[in-house]
Every structure is written in C-alpha cells, then in structure tokens.
Design a protein around this motif. Sequence first.
Motif, mmCIF file in Angstrom:
data_model
loop_
_atom_site.group_PDB
_atom_site.id
_atom_site.type_symbol
_atom_site.label_atom_id
_atom_site.label_comp_id
_atom_site.label_asym_id
_atom_site.label_seq_id
_atom_site.Cartn_x
_atom_site.Cartn_y
_atom_site.Cartn_z
ATOM 1 N N PRO A 23 0.825 -1.214 0.000
ATOM 2 C CA PRO A 23 0.000 0.000 0.000
ATOM 3 C C PRO A 23 0.859 1.263 0.000
ATOM 4 N N GLY A 24 0.430 2.236 -0.766
ATOM 5 C CA GLY A 24 1.144 3.503 -0.856
ATOM 6 C C GLY A 24 1.188 3.993 -2.286
ATOM 7 N N PHE A 25 2.207 4.788 -2.585
ATOM 8 C CA PHE A 25 2.358 5.390 -3.905
ATOM 9 C C PHE A 25 3.771 5.164 -4.405
ATOM 10 N N LEU A 26 3.915 5.138 -5.731
ATOM 11 C CA LEU A 26 5.238 5.108 -6.348
ATOM 12 C C LEU A 26 5.701 6.555 -6.472
ATOM 13 N N VAL A 27 6.614 6.955 -5.614
ATOM 14 C CA VAL A 27 7.082 8.334 -5.558
ATOM 15 C C VAL A 27 8.413 8.431 -6.280
ATOM 16 N N GLY A 33 11.547 19.360 -8.995
ATOM 17 C CA GLY A 33 10.181 19.341 -8.490
ATOM 18 C C GLY A 33 10.001 18.671 -7.150
ATOM 19 N N GLY A 34 11.078 18.076 -6.612
ATOM 20 C CA GLY A 34 10.948 17.339 -5.360
ATOM 21 C C GLY A 34 10.230 16.029 -5.589
ATOM 22 N N PRO A 35 9.715 15.415 -4.532
ATOM 23 C CA PRO A 35 9.043 14.126 -4.681
ATOM 24 C C PRO A 35 7.681 14.284 -5.370
ATOM 25 N N LEU A 36 7.461 13.462 -6.404
ATOM 26 C CA LEU A 36 6.225 13.526 -7.187
ATOM 27 C C LEU A 36 5.653 12.138 -7.401
ATOM 28 N N ALA A 73 1.375 15.607 -6.643
ATOM 29 C CA ALA A 73 0.987 14.780 -7.776
ATOM 30 C C ALA A 73 1.233 15.567 -9.059
ATOM 31 N N LEU A 74 1.832 14.912 -10.035
ATOM 32 C CA LEU A 74 1.989 15.496 -11.367
ATOM 33 C C LEU A 74 0.908 14.860 -12.236
#
Length: 103
Positions: A23-27, A33-36, A73-74
């Motif tokens: 669970p989570g996001f692929l950062v 832009g820093g973490p996206l 988020a991009l």
Amino acid sequence: MSEREKWAALRAMRLYFQRPENPGFLVSETPEGGPLVAVFTTVEGLARFAGACSWASTTAEDLVGLLPEGVRALVDPLGERPFLLDAGVLSEAEVQQEGEGRG
C-alpha cells in the motif's frame, strides 16, 4: 463552464495511478520538483506511461489527503497540459469557490 464549476470539477476529478505491491504510492524524486507521484486523468494515459500495471483510482481531493507530506501529484505528465496538484491547489480552489458564492 463557470470558474466555480471548474474548481468543483477539479476537486472531484477521478485520477488513476500505478499501484505498488505494498500500500502507498510510487514516488519519484525529481531534482527540481521534489518528490512527485505521476497520476492520470484516464486509464489510457496511465497505460501509455507505465504499460500494463496494477492501478488504483480516487478523486483529486482524496488523493491530496492520502499523499505523504511534501509529495505532490503530477497530473498527466505526458499530456498537453500537465500540472502539479497539492493541498495548496485545492485550498485555492476552495477559496475561489467561496469567493464566487458571495458575489
């Protein structure tokens, strides 16, 4: 579409993203832009970016609430008009809606 309707649509916009094994996001860490997290307005856009993959979706408002602090988020990074989405953008949308409601 009025500005109020545009901001409401942004908050309710359904976004699709690649779902990792845990669970989570692929950062992705970007130098400027820093973490996206790459998110897309269509499943087809996600497929062009990531190929066949597990995916999930949620509204823009919920996504911003779920992202780790400092991560943005991009939206549609391969599209004609990509844009950054974070709590500040949604706060601006809320202020804009409230201001138009008083007019």
